[in-house]
Design an enzyme around this catalytic site. Structure first.
Site, mmCIF file in Angstrom:
data_model
loop_
_atom_site.group_PDB
_atom_site.id
_atom_site.type_symbol
_atom_site.label_atom_id
_atom_site.label_comp_id
_atom_site.label_asym_id
_atom_site.label_seq_id
_atom_site.Cartn_x
_atom_site.Cartn_y
_atom_site.Cartn_z
ATOM 1 N N CYS A 158 11.625 -7.028 -3.311
ATOM 2 C CA CYS A 158 11.397 -8.192 -4.186
ATOM 3 C C CYS A 158 12.466 -9.265 -4.064
ATOM 4 O O CYS A 158 12.268 -10.380 -4.534
ATOM 5 C CB CYS A 158 11.296 -7.744 -5.636
HETATM 6 N N1 CO8 Z 1 -4.356 1.917 -17.790
HETATM 7 C C1 CO8 Z 1 -4.303 2.524 -19.009
HETATM 8 N N2 CO8 Z 1 -3.226 3.182 -19.447
HETATM 9 C C2 CO8 Z 1 -2.165 3.253 -18.626
HETATM 10 C C3 CO8 Z 1 -2.163 2.660 -17.348
HETATM 11 C C4 CO8 Z 1 -3.332 1.980 -16.934
HETATM 12 N N3 CO8 Z 1 -3.435 1.380 -15.738
HETATM 13 N N4 CO8 Z 1 -0.978 2.888 -16.762
HETATM 14 C C5 CO8 Z 1 -0.244 3.597 -17.662
HETATM 15 N N5 CO8 Z 1 -0.980 3.839 -18.769
HETATM 16 C C6 CO8 Z 1 -0.576 4.577 -19.979
HETATM 17 C C7 CO8 Z 1 0.406 5.689 -19.642
HETATM 18 O O1 CO8 Z 1 -0.252 6.884 -19.336
HETATM 19 C C8 CO8 Z 1 1.214 5.808 -20.918
HETATM 20 O O2 CO8 Z 1 0.542 6.620 -21.842
HETATM 21 P P1 CO8 Z 1 1.360 7.608 -22.785
HETATM 22 O O3 CO8 Z 1 2.235 6.700 -23.638
HETATM 23 O O4 CO8 Z 1 0.297 8.326 -23.520
HETATM 24 O O5 CO8 Z 1 2.175 8.455 -21.861
HETATM 25 C C9 CO8 Z 1 1.221 4.412 -21.468
HETATM 26 O O6 CO8 Z 1 0.106 3.718 -20.850
HETATM 27 C C10 CO8 Z 1 2.486 3.692 -21.113
HETATM 28 O O7 CO8 Z 1 2.721 3.899 -19.704
HETATM 29 P P2 CO8 Z 1 3.987 3.363 -18.967
HETATM 30 O O8 CO8 Z 1 5.194 3.935 -19.599
HETATM 31 O O9 CO8 Z 1 3.836 3.598 -17.488
HETATM 32 O O10 CO8 Z 1 3.764 1.839 -19.275
HETATM 33 P P3 CO8 Z 1 4.766 0.663 -19.524
HETATM 34 O O11 CO8 Z 1 4.473 0.109 -20.853
HETATM 35 O O12 CO8 Z 1 6.168 0.988 -19.140
HETATM 36 O O13 CO8 Z 1 4.235 -0.373 -18.430
HETATM 37 C C11 CO8 Z 1 4.708 -1.083 -16.202
HETATM 38 C C12 CO8 Z 1 4.120 -0.008 -17.072
HETATM 39 C C13 CO8 Z 1 3.811 -2.303 -16.318
HETATM 40 C C14 CO8 Z 1 4.694 -0.606 -14.743
HETATM 41 C C15 CO8 Z 1 6.122 -1.411 -16.665
HETATM 42 O O14 CO8 Z 1 6.887 -0.238 -16.822
HETATM 43 C C16 CO8 Z 1 6.848 -2.330 -15.704
HETATM 44 O O15 CO8 Z 1 6.358 -3.356 -15.277
HETATM 45 N N6 CO8 Z 1 8.077 -2.019 -15.373
HETATM 46 C C17 CO8 Z 1 8.850 -2.851 -14.470
HETATM 47 C C18 CO8 Z 1 8.518 -2.440 -13.134
HETATM 48 C C19 CO8 Z 1 8.947 -3.408 -12.099
HETATM 49 O O16 CO8 Z 1 9.421 -4.486 -12.304
HETATM 50 N N7 CO8 Z 1 8.761 -2.989 -10.928
HETATM 51 C C20 CO8 Z 1 9.060 -3.806 -9.844
HETATM 52 C C21 CO8 Z 1 8.287 -3.278 -8.788
HETATM 53 S S1 CO8 Z 1 8.062 -4.406 -7.533
HETATM 54 C C22 CO8 Z 1 9.387 -4.407 -6.495
HETATM 55 O O17 CO8 Z 1 10.475 -4.120 -6.792
HETATM 56 C C23 CO8 Z 1 9.084 -4.805 -5.112
HETATM 57 C C24 CO8 Z 1 8.662 -3.667 -4.343
HETATM 58 C C25 CO8 Z 1 8.221 -4.139 -3.037
HETATM 59 C C26 CO8 Z 1 6.855 -4.678 -3.061
HETATM 60 C C27 CO8 Z 1 5.888 -3.743 -2.534
HETATM 61 C C28 CO8 Z 1 4.550 -4.374 -2.440
HETATM 62 C C29 CO8 Z 1 3.432 -3.380 -2.653
#
Ligand code: CO8
Length: 375
Positions: A158
């Site tokens: 990123c």
């Molecule tokens: N639909 C429904 N429910 C879901 C889903 C979904 N798709 N996904 C998760 N849930 C549920 C989970 O099961 C969980 O349920 P429970 O509480 O019962 O366990 C609940 O929702 C909460 O899950 P999470 O803890 O996973 O959810 P968050 O609220 O933390 O949100 C995010 C998830 C959106 C992923 C969030 O944590 C986030 O954005 N974090 C930051 C991540 C970030 O910035 N990453 C950067 C990655 S990109 C990067 O660095 C570049 C990489 C290179 C690029 C590669 C290209 C492919």
């Protein structure tokens, strides 16, 4: 780093023609997951396999701010027998997919900078992944634009764009290049595991490009002096892709789930937000400014809540929408291009003397920033 006569004089954004809404993506994923669960009902009941959880468009928008994403090729992504784009293979004599994306954005950036190929000495293609190892996509782009000099590819997930902009800044400041094209053809869709509920919605395809040159040669109506830049990395396994040639010798599927994008999103959120806020505060102060002097924050676009938290930590209040523009709703996370999309769409209204900061944060971990002043 001290103030310099180096400027950003043009920026280009190229957007693919196809888009995929949350609803379309979720319908396809859920159909795939339900079929998987039916086909493996016995193994799931016996505890040998884990049931695939269902996704929800509502969750995606609430957790990330994403409503839609662009796709270089849409065909195949929503096909539950495929779950990946179907990108036609091109011959070695044909323009490669990423070079095409790069050229589309580069031509816009050159145009905005009022520059031609003759003004550029160095081309950096910098992104989260390149479709081949060699020859560099940058050299292919250099060839098609008719640029003398040299080009190379860089991968910093990123932060690929901001780290490349720092290389461009250094080259122009040192006199080793008169003009530099930094291009970010983010073809993310082939890397996404569309069968992973937790990450199937995160990424989109796009291409951005920026021209960096000396203040003395700049003819652009919208140019920004680079007051300072910083690249920072701290090792973390919380965002990973293990894809590479070694998989071939390890006798594993080169495209198995561990070799595609995967992350511990919660941990990333918790660890990166304070790091990014601290980095930004230090960078702004390093060039003799205070955070309140910054008119616009062009932040990395990974997650809406992340950006809101970072700005709240910095300013002690919520940002107005035009202080820290969000493009996630339409573009999703476009790896290194996110902060530059925000810049491309939201810079022309700034007045001479206004300050802004471009900042990325992500895998590595990596954080990169540039503090700018509009000329
Ligand atoms: N639909 C429904 N429910 C879901 C889903 C979904 N798709 N996904 C998760 N849930 C549920 C989970 O099961 C969980 O349920 P429970 O509480 O019962 O366990 C609940 O929702 C909460 O899950 P999470 O803890 O996973 O959810 P968050 O609220 O933390 O949100 C995010 C998830 C959106 C992923 C969030 O944590 C986030 O954005 N974090 C930051 C991540 C970030 O910035 N990453 C950067 C990655 S990109 C990067 O660095 C570049 C990489 C290179 C690029 C590669 C290209 C492919």
């Amino acid at each position: 780093m001290s103030s310099s006569g180096v400027v950003i004089s043009g920026a280009g954004l190229w957007t693919p023609q196809y888009s995929i809404s949350n609803e379309e993506l979720v319908d396809a994923y859920n159909a795939w997951a339900e079929r998987f669960n039916t086909e493996h009902a016995e193994a799931i009941a016996a505890g040998e396999l884990v049931e695939k959880p269902l996704s929800s468009a509502e969750f995606i928008e609430k957790a990330s701010g994403i409503r839609s994403r662009y796709a270089y090729v849409k065909d195949g992504v929503l096909d539950i027998d495929r779950m990946r784009p179907k990108i036609p293979r091109r011959g070695e004599e044909d323009l490669s997919h990423q070079a095409e994306m790069a050229l589309n954005a580069a031509n816009i950036a050159l145009d905005h900078a009022h520059k031609t190929a003759a003004d550029i000495d160095m081309v950096i293609v910098s992104c989260a992944y390149t479709e081949r190892s060699y020859p560099a996509i940058a050299i292919e782009v250099q060839h098609h634009l008719g640029i003398a000099g040299f080009g190379f590819d860089m991968l910093v997930a990123c932060s690929a764009a901001t780290f490349a902009l720092q290389r461009a800044y250094d080259a122009v400041a040192a006199g080793s290049a008169r003009g530099v094209l930094v291009i970010n053809p983010e073809l993310t869709s082939p890397q996404v595991n569309y069968t992973d509920r937790d990450s199937h919605f995160i990424f989109g395809d796009v291409s951005t490009a920026v021209v960096v040159e000396a203040e003395t040669t700049c003819q652009s109506p919208h140019s920004y002096q680079v007051l300072g830049s910083k690249a920072q990395t701290v090792y973390s396994n919380n965002i990973r892709s293990n894809f590479g040639y070694v998989a071939r010798s390890e006798d594993v599927d080169a495209f198995c789930a561990e070799n595609l994008f995967h992350q511990n999103g919660r941990k990333v959120f918790k660890e990166v937000c304070p790091m990014a806020a601290e980095h930004l505060q230090q960078q702004v102060e390093a060039v003799g400014l205070a955070v309140d002097d910054i008119r616009r924050w062009w932040l990395h676009q990974a997650n809406l809540n992340m950006n809101q938290l970072i700005v709240r930590r910095l300013l002690g209040r919520d940002a107005e929408p035009d202080e820290a523009p969000i493009v996630l709703d339409r573009f999703a996370n476009t790896a290194s291009a996110g902060s530059l999309i925000a810049f491309c769409l939201h810079h022309e209204d700034l007045q001479s003397g206004d300050h802004g900061v471009i900042c990325s944060f992500g895998a590595g971990y990596s954080i990169g920033s540039l503090v700018l002043r509009k000329r």
